[in-house]
Write an enzyme that holds these catalytic residues in place. Structure first.
Site, PDB file in Angstrom:
ATOM      1  N   VAL A 182       0.962  -1.149   0.147  1.00  0.00           N
ATOM      2  CA  VAL A 182       0.234  -0.184  -0.103  1.00  0.00           C
ATOM      3  C   VAL A 182       0.845   1.292  -0.025  1.00  0.00           C
ATOM      4  CG1 VAL A 182      -1.709   1.371   1.285  1.00  0.00           C
ATOM      5  CG2 VAL A 182      -2.044  -1.183   1.224  1.00  0.00           C
ATOM      6  N   TYR A 183       1.870   1.186   0.793  1.00  0.00           N
ATOM      7  CA  TYR A 183       2.883   2.225   0.851  1.00  0.00           C
ATOM      8  C   TYR A 183       3.582   2.479  -0.313  1.00  0.00           C
ATOM      9  CZ  TYR A 183       6.521   5.630   2.206  1.00  0.00           C
ATOM     10  OH  TYR A 183       7.523   6.219   2.480  1.00  0.00           O
ATOM     11  N   GLY A 184       3.915   1.617  -0.965  1.00  0.00           N
ATOM     12  CA  GLY A 184       4.467   1.771  -2.270  1.00  0.00           C
ATOM     13  C   GLY A 184       3.783   2.146  -3.439  1.00  0.00           C
TER      14      GLY A 184
END
Length: 282
Positions: A182-184
């Site tokens: 998700v962060y990426g």
């Protein structure tokens, strides 16, 4: 068409010819520039960026949810560099608050020349273990805040036909990152947003660029590494770094300062890797 007409057609008359006789150090003088750095109340990159801009002579608004932290950083910066600073409390993941704080910053400084969208925290956990709250928070802090603040600041930069937006991305937005699905994805969105927005507003006088840090350690992250080294996968990460070491926030802030200054005047739509050389995998 005459030679003069052709030169005008390609914008040669609008190029900053005066820089040819200046030192790069002179081009990096930001005295009189009115700047904003979000997420500047903590111990990490935001504060380092604010220090670098102030050290070049800029006025700086330090924006953060943590007003006490922002005030402390502002006092520290003013004492060290002798420049004017302001601390503003805001939640940049909220549309209305983002617009309010940008308007407030414009009033405090009499305009806005540079906005650095630095907020970008989020959960680094296996996707199967994440819940809705964690996912929503990561997307909000990793991507939505950048979009909201950029939209708000354009209401001031476009009428003045000048300004520079700098978005802080992350290596996770370009390469494989364990527990970073998700962060990426959020940071990949920042990189693509930067490129597209630059194309859209460049002809209106506003430049948009990005800087992508690698692994930075400040006091809080040193504590994380010391206590959670297994979960953090630091050995796997270190094997991918050309320079074989982590960075400190000031090294990334140096790149941001260059991009923000007149020394970076012909950069548009790029996201510069300031990560020590990370090998892409996957």
């Amino acid at each position: 068409m005459t030679d003069v007409d052709i030169l005008k057609e390609v914008g040669f008359d609008r190029a900053p010819h005066g820089i040819a006789v200046k030192k790069v150090s002179e081009l990096m003088d930001m005295t009189g520039k009115r700047t904003i750095v979000t997420g500047a109340g903590g111990p990490g990159l935001g504060r380092a960026i604010a220090h670098r801009l102030a050290g070049l002579g800029a006025t700086v608004v330090l924006a953060d949810r943590n007003l006490d932290g922002a005030k402390g950083a502002a006092s520290e910066i003013t004492e060290r560099w002798g420049t004017k600073t302001f601390a503003v409390e805001c939640d940049v993941t909220d549309w209305d608050d983002a617009h309010r704080f940008i308007a407030n910053s414009n009033d405090l400084m009499g305009g806005i020349d540079v906005l650095v969208n630095n907020v970008g925290a989020g959960e680094m956990r296996a996707f199967k273990d994440q819940d809705r709250a964690g996912i929503d928070n990561t997307i909000a802090l990793g991507f939505v805040d950048t979009v909201y603040c950029s939209r708000a600041v354009l209401d001031y930069m476009i009428p003045q036909k000048s300004g520079h937006i700098i978005n802080i991305a992350a290596g996770a937005g370009r390469s494989l990152s364990p527990r970073g699905a998700v962060y990426g994805a959020a940071k990949a969105g920042v990189i693509q947003f930067t490129r597209n927005l630059a194309y859209e507003v460049g002809k209106l006088g506003v430049r948009v660029n990005g800087v992508s840090p690698g692994i930075m350690l400040h006091a809080e992250l040193r504590e994380v590494l010391a206590n959670h080294s297994t979960e953090w996968d630091y050995k796997w990460r270190m094997d991918r770094i050309d320079l074989d070491r982590v960075s400190i926030p000031e090294e990334v802030a140096n790149v941001v300062a260059f991009v923000a200054s007149d020394a970076g005047s012909y950069l548009s739509g790029v996201t510069i890797n300031a990560d020590g050389g990370v090998a892409a995998m996957g």
